[in-house]
Scaffold this active site. Sequence first.
Site, PDB file in Angstrom:
ATOM      1  N   ILE A  93       0.911  -1.145   0.000  1.00  0.00           N
ATOM      2  CA  ILE A  93       0.000   0.000   0.000  1.00  0.00           C
ATOM      3  C   ILE A  93       0.951   1.195   0.000  1.00  0.00           C
ATOM      4  O   ILE A  93       1.532   1.531   1.028  1.00  0.00           O
ATOM      5  CB  ILE A  93      -0.953  -0.002   1.207  1.00  0.00           C
ATOM      6  CG1 ILE A  93      -1.829  -1.256   1.194  1.00  0.00           C
ATOM      7  CG2 ILE A  93      -1.809   1.269   1.195  1.00  0.00           C
ATOM      8  CD1 ILE A  93      -2.789  -1.377   2.373  1.00  0.00           C
ATOM      9  N   PRO A  94       1.171   1.804  -1.164  1.00  0.00           N
ATOM     10  CA  PRO A  94       2.343   2.667  -1.387  1.00  0.00           C
ATOM     11  C   PRO A  94       2.277   4.072  -0.790  1.00  0.00           C
ATOM     12  O   PRO A  94       2.245   5.079  -1.506  1.00  0.00           O
ATOM     13  CB  PRO A  94       2.430   2.709  -2.910  1.00  0.00           C
ATOM     14  CG  PRO A  94       1.013   2.599  -3.358  1.00  0.00           C
ATOM     15  CD  PRO A  94       0.360   1.659  -2.371  1.00  0.00           C
ATOM     16  N   CYS A  95       2.348   4.160   0.520  1.00  0.00           N
ATOM     17  CA  CYS A  95       2.357   5.469   1.180  1.00  0.00           C
ATOM     18  C   CYS A  95       3.637   6.256   0.879  1.00  0.00           C
ATOM     19  O   CYS A  95       3.656   7.477   1.010  1.00  0.00           O
ATOM     20  CB  CYS A  95       2.144   5.315   2.686  1.00  0.00           C
ATOM     21  SG  CYS A  95       3.237   4.142   3.482  1.00  0.00           S
ATOM     22  N   HIS A  96       4.690   5.568   0.429  1.00  0.00           N
ATOM     23  CA  HIS A  96       5.932   6.270   0.082  1.00  0.00           C
ATOM     24  C   HIS A  96       5.767   7.152  -1.158  1.00  0.00           C
ATOM     25  O   HIS A  96       6.594   8.014  -1.409  1.00  0.00           O
ATOM     26  CB  HIS A  96       7.070   5.260  -0.131  1.00  0.00           C
ATOM     27  CG  HIS A  96       6.833   4.304  -1.262  1.00  0.00           C
ATOM     28  ND1 HIS A  96       6.047   3.181  -1.115  1.00  0.00           N
ATOM     29  CD2 HIS A  96       7.256   4.318  -2.543  1.00  0.00           C
ATOM     30  CE1 HIS A  96       6.010   2.528  -2.266  1.00  0.00           C
ATOM     31  NE2 HIS A  96       6.736   3.201  -3.154  1.00  0.00           N
ATOM     32  N   ARG A  97       4.692   6.970  -1.901  1.00  0.00           N
ATOM     33  CA  ARG A  97       4.449   7.773  -3.104  1.00  0.00           C
ATOM     34  C   ARG A  97       3.731   9.087  -2.810  1.00  0.00           C
ATOM     35  O   ARG A  97       3.441   9.844  -3.719  1.00  0.00           O
ATOM     36  CB  ARG A  97       3.649   6.952  -4.119  1.00  0.00           C
ATOM     37  CG  ARG A  97       4.399   5.726  -4.618  1.00  0.00           C
ATOM     38  CD  ARG A  97       3.586   4.930  -5.614  1.00  0.00           C
ATOM     39  NE  ARG A  97       4.272   3.669  -5.895  1.00  0.00           N
ATOM     40  CZ  ARG A  97       3.653   2.553  -6.259  1.00  0.00           C
ATOM     41  NH1 ARG A  97       2.340   2.543  -6.422  1.00  0.00           N
ATOM     42  NH2 ARG A  97       4.339   1.447  -6.470  1.00  0.00           N
TER      43      ARG A  97
END
Length: 177
Positions: free
Chosen positions: A132-136
Amino acid sequence: MIYVSRYKSQIGNILLASDEEGLTGLWFEGQKYFANTLPDERILQETEILREAKKWLDVYFTGEEPPFTPPLHPAGSTFRQAVWQLLLQIPYGQTITYGEIARRMAEVKKVPRMSAQAVGGAVGHNEISIIIPCHRVVGTNGSLTGYGGGIDKKISLLNLEHADMSHLFIPKKRTAL
């Protein structure tokens, strides 16, 4: 029952957790909120879900977009679940601002406005980082901020995805006057 397993990546050791339905956690060791939702009773054991998550990570850490998503079972409020669903829609190698997610959440909720700070709280409590790409997610002004695993890991993940980071920056630390 919760099952856990470890994964060694080139940017740090990862702890994975799952139940019978899907992945419930993916944390870099030592990150903010590290495994804070894990119950004391858990079993160190490979399961099919954990093996599938590791296969996803194997592909991801080669610099490729995995063609599948392992089963996910994040725990959180309805609001957080909705934000995490929006995170899953961020294309590989691209970034989005907290403000844009707030705008999209307002559309989903059919309200005129949504707080970017509320969205930031949901993004920050994502227990299944990377997949779940919270780094984006970046600040409206292009600042690389708000990643529980640390800014260095956020940068590494975005570089791995060949994201255009030419407009992004690391905010300077504030000093006391």
